[in-house]
Design a protein around this motif. Structure first.
Motif, PDB file in Angstrom:
ATOM      1  N   GLY A 178      30.420  40.036  53.608  1.00  0.00           N
ATOM      2  CA  GLY A 178      31.019  41.260  54.107  1.00  0.00           C
ATOM      3  C   GLY A 178      31.740  42.016  53.009  1.00  0.00           C
ATOM      4  N   ILE A 179      32.595  42.954  53.390  1.00  0.00           N
ATOM      5  CA  ILE A 179      33.314  43.770  52.420  1.00  0.00           C
ATOM      6  C   ILE A 179      34.218  42.932  51.527  1.00  0.00           C
ATOM      7  CG2 ILE A 179      35.305  44.268  53.900  1.00  0.00           C
ATOM      8  CD1 ILE A 179      33.525  46.776  51.572  1.00  0.00           C
ATOM      9  N   ALA A 180      34.659  41.771  52.036  1.00  0.00           N
ATOM     10  CA  ALA A 180      35.528  40.885  51.245  1.00  0.00           C
ATOM     11  C   ALA A 180      34.814  40.376  50.000  1.00  0.00           C
ATOM     12  CB  ALA A 180      35.989  39.708  52.097  1.00  0.00           C
ATOM     13  N   GLY A 181      33.478  40.315  50.048  1.00  0.00           N
ATOM     14  CA  GLY A 181      32.717  39.854  48.891  1.00  0.00           C
ATOM     15  C   GLY A 181      32.879  40.778  47.705  1.00  0.00           C
ATOM     16  N   LEU A 182      32.981  42.067  47.958  1.00  0.00           N
ATOM     17  CA  LEU A 182      33.158  43.039  46.878  1.00  0.00           C
ATOM     18  C   LEU A 182      34.598  43.070  46.371  1.00  0.00           C
ATOM     19  CD1 LEU A 182      31.055  46.044  48.229  1.00  0.00           C
ATOM     20  CD2 LEU A 182      30.498  44.585  46.284  1.00  0.00           C
ATOM     21  N   TYR A 183      35.515  42.511  47.174  1.00  0.00           N
ATOM     22  CA  TYR A 183      36.925  42.537  46.792  1.00  0.00           C
ATOM     23  C   TYR A 183      37.436  41.153  46.389  1.00  0.00           C
ATOM     24  CZ  TYR A 183      37.577  47.425  47.876  1.00  0.00           C
ATOM     25  OH  TYR A 183      37.513  48.794  47.851  1.00  0.00           O
ATOM     26  N   LYS A 184      36.521  40.291  45.971  1.00  0.00           N
ATOM     27  CA  LYS A 184      36.940  39.002  45.431  1.00  0.00           C
ATOM     28  C   LYS A 184      37.739  39.247  44.153  1.00  0.00           C
ATOM     29  CE  LYS A 184      35.260  34.507  43.851  1.00  0.00           C
ATOM     30  NZ  LYS A 184      34.081  33.667  43.539  1.00  0.00           N
ATOM     31  N   GLY A 185      38.862  38.561  44.016  1.00  0.00           N
ATOM     32  CA  GLY A 185      39.718  38.774  42.848  1.00  0.00           C
ATOM     33  C   GLY A 185      40.657  39.947  42.988  1.00  0.00           C
ATOM     34  N   LEU A 186      40.845  40.446  44.217  1.00  0.00           N
ATOM     35  CA  LEU A 186      41.741  41.585  44.437  1.00  0.00           C
ATOM     36  C   LEU A 186      43.167  41.263  43.989  1.00  0.00           C
ATOM     37  CD1 LEU A 186      42.423  44.380  45.621  1.00  0.00           C
ATOM     38  CD2 LEU A 186      42.686  43.274  47.850  1.00  0.00           C
ATOM     39  N   GLY A 187      43.633  40.058  44.326  1.00  0.00           N
ATOM     40  CA  GLY A 187      44.994  39.671  43.945  1.00  0.00           C
ATOM     41  C   GLY A 187      45.172  39.660  42.437  1.00  0.00           C
ATOM     42  N   ALA A 188      44.188  39.097  41.718  1.00  0.00           N
ATOM     43  CA  ALA A 188      44.269  39.055  40.256  1.00  0.00           C
ATOM     44  C   ALA A 188      44.173  40.459  39.661  1.00  0.00           C
ATOM     45  CB  ALA A 188      43.146  38.174  39.704  1.00  0.00           C
ATOM     46  N   THR A 189      43.378  41.325  40.294  1.00  0.00           N
ATOM     47  CA  THR A 189      43.261  42.704  39.814  1.00  0.00           C
ATOM     48  C   THR A 189      44.595  43.431  39.954  1.00  0.00           C
ATOM     49  OG1 THR A 189      40.942  42.730  40.519  1.00  0.00           O
ATOM     50  CG2 THR A 189      41.943  44.844  39.998  1.00  0.00           C
ATOM     51  N   LEU A 190      45.267  43.215  41.077  1.00  0.00           N
ATOM     52  CA  LEU A 190      46.600  43.794  41.261  1.00  0.00           C
ATOM     53  C   LEU A 190      47.584  43.251  40.226  1.00  0.00           C
ATOM     54  CD1 LEU A 190      46.994  43.838  45.148  1.00  0.00           C
ATOM     55  CD2 LEU A 190      47.262  45.820  43.649  1.00  0.00           C
ATOM     56  N   LEU A 191      47.515  41.944  39.979  1.00  0.00           N
ATOM     57  CA  LEU A 191      48.414  41.317  39.008  1.00  0.00           C
ATOM     58  C   LEU A 191      48.178  41.840  37.592  1.00  0.00           C
ATOM     59  CD1 LEU A 191      48.422  37.580  40.177  1.00  0.00           C
ATOM     60  CD2 LEU A 191      50.338  39.194  40.264  1.00  0.00           C
ATOM     61  N   ARG A 192      46.966  42.320  37.344  1.00  0.00           N
ATOM     62  CA  ARG A 192      46.670  42.907  36.031  1.00  0.00           C
ATOM     63  C   ARG A 192      47.006  44.391  35.974  1.00  0.00           C
ATOM     64  NH1 ARG A 192      40.673  44.376  34.173  1.00  0.00           N
ATOM     65  NH2 ARG A 192      41.152  45.889  35.818  1.00  0.00           N
ATOM     66  N   ASP A 193      46.536  45.160  36.956  1.00  0.00           N
ATOM     67  CA  ASP A 193      46.607  46.619  36.865  1.00  0.00           C
ATOM     68  C   ASP A 193      48.001  47.179  37.136  1.00  0.00           C
ATOM     69  OD1 ASP A 193      43.996  46.650  36.184  1.00  0.00           O
ATOM     70  OD2 ASP A 193      43.231  47.351  38.106  1.00  0.00           O
ATOM     71  N   TYR A 261      36.739  28.045  40.323  1.00  0.00           N
ATOM     72  CA  TYR A 261      38.151  28.212  40.678  1.00  0.00           C
ATOM     73  C   TYR A 261      38.286  28.700  42.124  1.00  0.00           C
ATOM     74  CZ  TYR A 261      37.928  28.486  35.587  1.00  0.00           C
ATOM     75  OH  TYR A 261      37.643  28.256  34.265  1.00  0.00           O
ATOM     76  N   SER A 262      39.307  28.184  42.793  1.00  0.00           N
ATOM     77  CA  SER A 262      39.533  28.552  44.189  1.00  0.00           C
ATOM     78  C   SER A 262      40.559  29.673  44.343  1.00  0.00           C
ATOM     79  CB  SER A 262      40.004  27.329  44.988  1.00  0.00           C
ATOM     80  OG  SER A 262      41.219  26.815  44.441  1.00  0.00           O
ATOM     81  N   GLY A 263      41.277  29.980  43.274  1.00  0.00           N
ATOM     82  CA  GLY A 263      42.286  31.029  43.343  1.00  0.00           C
ATOM     83  C   GLY A 263      43.022  31.159  42.021  1.00  0.00           C
ATOM     84  N   VAL A 264      44.001  32.044  41.985  1.00  0.00           N
ATOM     85  CA  VAL A 264      44.734  32.323  40.746  1.00  0.00           C
ATOM     86  C   VAL A 264      45.437  31.076  40.221  1.00  0.00           C
ATOM     87  CG1 VAL A 264      46.654  33.630  39.736  1.00  0.00           C
ATOM     88  CG2 VAL A 264      45.063  34.765  41.291  1.00  0.00           C
ATOM     89  N   THR A 265      46.156  30.375  41.083  1.00  0.00           N
ATOM     90  CA  THR A 265      46.907  29.185  40.661  1.00  0.00           C
ATOM     91  C   THR A 265      45.972  28.096  40.153  1.00  0.00           C
ATOM     92  OG1 THR A 265      48.599  29.664  42.331  1.00  0.00           O
ATOM     93  CG2 THR A 265      48.593  27.454  41.379  1.00  0.00           C
ATOM     94  N   ASP A 266      44.864  27.856  40.864  1.00  0.00           N
ATOM     95  CA  ASP A 266      43.893  26.851  40.456  1.00  0.00           C
ATOM     96  C   ASP A 266      43.274  27.217  39.116  1.00  0.00           C
ATOM     97  OD1 ASP A 266      42.154  24.514  40.928  1.00  0.00           O
ATOM     98  OD2 ASP A 266      40.551  26.010  41.151  1.00  0.00           O
ATOM     99  N   CYS A 267      43.003  28.493  38.909  1.00  0.00           N
ATOM    100  CA  CYS A 267      42.426  28.962  37.651  1.00  0.00           C
ATOM    101  C   CYS A 267      43.388  28.728  36.488  1.00  0.00           C
ATOM    102  CB  CYS A 267      42.076  30.451  37.767  1.00  0.00           C
ATOM    103  SG  CYS A 267      41.234  31.136  36.324  1.00  0.00           S
ATOM    104  N   ILE A 268      44.658  29.078  36.673  1.00  0.00           N
ATOM    105  CA  ILE A 268      45.659  28.875  35.618  1.00  0.00           C
ATOM    106  C   ILE A 268      45.766  27.396  35.264  1.00  0.00           C
ATOM    107  CG2 ILE A 268      48.122  29.023  35.070  1.00  0.00           C
ATOM    108  CD1 ILE A 268      48.230  31.528  36.862  1.00  0.00           C
ATOM    109  N   ARG A 269      45.820  26.548  36.285  1.00  0.00           N
ATOM    110  CA  ARG A 269      45.979  25.114  36.061  1.00  0.00           C
ATOM    111  C   ARG A 269      44.798  24.527  35.290  1.00  0.00           C
ATOM    112  NH1 ARG A 269      46.783  23.925  40.885  1.00  0.00           N
ATOM    113  NH2 ARG A 269      44.700  23.185  41.467  1.00  0.00           N
ATOM    114  N   LYS A 270      43.585  24.885  35.674  1.00  0.00           N
ATOM    115  CA  LYS A 270      42.395  24.334  35.015  1.00  0.00           C
ATOM    116  C   LYS A 270      42.223  24.864  33.595  1.00  0.00           C
ATOM    117  CE  LYS A 270      39.695  23.225  39.162  1.00  0.00           C
ATOM    118  NZ  LYS A 270      38.523  23.576  40.004  1.00  0.00           N
TER     119      LYS A 270
END
Length: 321
Positions: A178-193, A261-270
């Motif tokens: 669905g539309i969520a597929g195109l918005y994967k990484g939205l949280g990380a994009t906000l944290l960057r932009d 990676y399952s999310g921002v925290t998991d990505c940072i840890r790995k």
């Protein structure tokens, strides 16, 4: 009469002119620096044990050899299509918030940062799906090269297929997630932009003011260009660690030996555990080389008033017939 009408329209075009300026600046900037952006994406995505490129120049040379000159522009069509609304929203939103937060034409540093925050928040509506699609297309060449050079890293049952187009990727993501597929990484994009805009816009405004010959007049175009480049590269390097996280989260295809990676925290840890802190600086100089001219060009387009000129010509031709 015609001259007065021309001057009136030239300085009263408002938001439409800002949108045109942002769009034109985005198109010119992306065309100039897209190969460097492709190198940035590939450098950020490669992990320990699957390194194909040692530097930006090595990446571009290998890309040209294996994919041809136009291989450096994989994903450019998506960027060129969506960068116009993205840059237009970012620059126009910042102007909008600055105007509404100013008092007697003046802004405190805190309010400048709030205006940048608002601009960064608004732009992710377009930025997230644009970069989601762009990253898949940019990284396709790295995955294909990895399959040829290191076939043992390809996951079992993986079938090598022709690189999909942006439309095919869009349909696939919409069908499966669905539309969520195109918005994967939205949280990380906000944290960057959002932090990027908080740093960039106040820094640009203050650097630009230093070069003004007249307090109430505009700075020379070369001052605007240099200020845009310096502010852009500074903000780009400052938020590069989050850009690495965002790129990793938005990449759908990986070799079997690479982490998922399952999310921002998991990505940072790995990343910290497997690659060390230096991995968060991957592609930092590429990103600085991309962002600096992008925003330098954008500020020059704004300074020249290209959008105002276009709208003035249109209105002038209409009202003087």
């Amino acid at each position: 009469m015609r001259k007065r009408l021309f001057l009136f329209l030239r300085w009263n075009s408002g938001l439409p002119a800002k949108l045109i300026n942002g769009g034109i600046a985005g198109l010119i900037g992306v065309t100039c620096v897209f190969p460097i952006d492709l190198a940035k994406t590939r450098l950020q995505n490669q992990q320990n044990g699957s390194r194909l490129y040692t530097s930006m120049s090595d990446c571009l040379i290998k890309t040209i050899r294996s994919e041809g000159y136009f291989g450096m522009y994989r994903g450019a069509a998506v960027n060129l299509t969506l960068v116009t609304p993205e840059k237009a929203i970012k620059l126009a939103a910042n102007d909008f918030f600055r105007q509404h937060l100013s008092k007697d034409g003046k802004l405190t540093l805190v309010k400048e940062m709030l205006a940048g925050c608002g601009a960064g928040t608004c732009q992710v509506i377009v930025t997230t799906p644009m970069e989601m699609l762009k990253i898949q297309l940019q990284d396709a060449g790295r995955i294909a090269a990895q399959r040829k050079l290191m076939p043992e890293t390809v996951a079992a049952g993986t079938v090598e297929t022709k690189s999909p187009t942006a439309m095919q990727l869009t349909r696939q993501l919409l069908r499966e997630k669905g539309i969520a597929g195109l918005y994967k990484g939205l949280g990380a994009t906000l944290l960057r932009d959002v932090p990027f805009s908080i740093i960039y816009f106040p820094l640009f405004a203050n650097l630009n003011n230093l070069g003004k010959k007249d307090v109430d007049g505009p700075a020379p175009f070369y001052v605007s260009f240099i200020s845009g480049c310096l502010a852009g590269s500074t903000a780009a390097v400052a938020v590069n660690p989050v850009d690495v996280i965002k790129t990793r989260l938005q990449s759908l295809n990986r070799a079997s030996t690479e982490d998922t990676y399952s999310g921002v925290t998991d990505c940072i840890r790995k990343i910290m555990r497997n690659e060390g802190p230096s991995a968060f600086l991957k592609g930092a100089y590429c990103r600085a080389l991309v962002i600096a001219p992008l925003f330098g060009i954008a500020q020059v387009i704004y300074f020249l008033g290209v959008g105002e000129f276009i709208l003035t010509c249109v209105h002038f031709s209409v009202f003087t017939k």
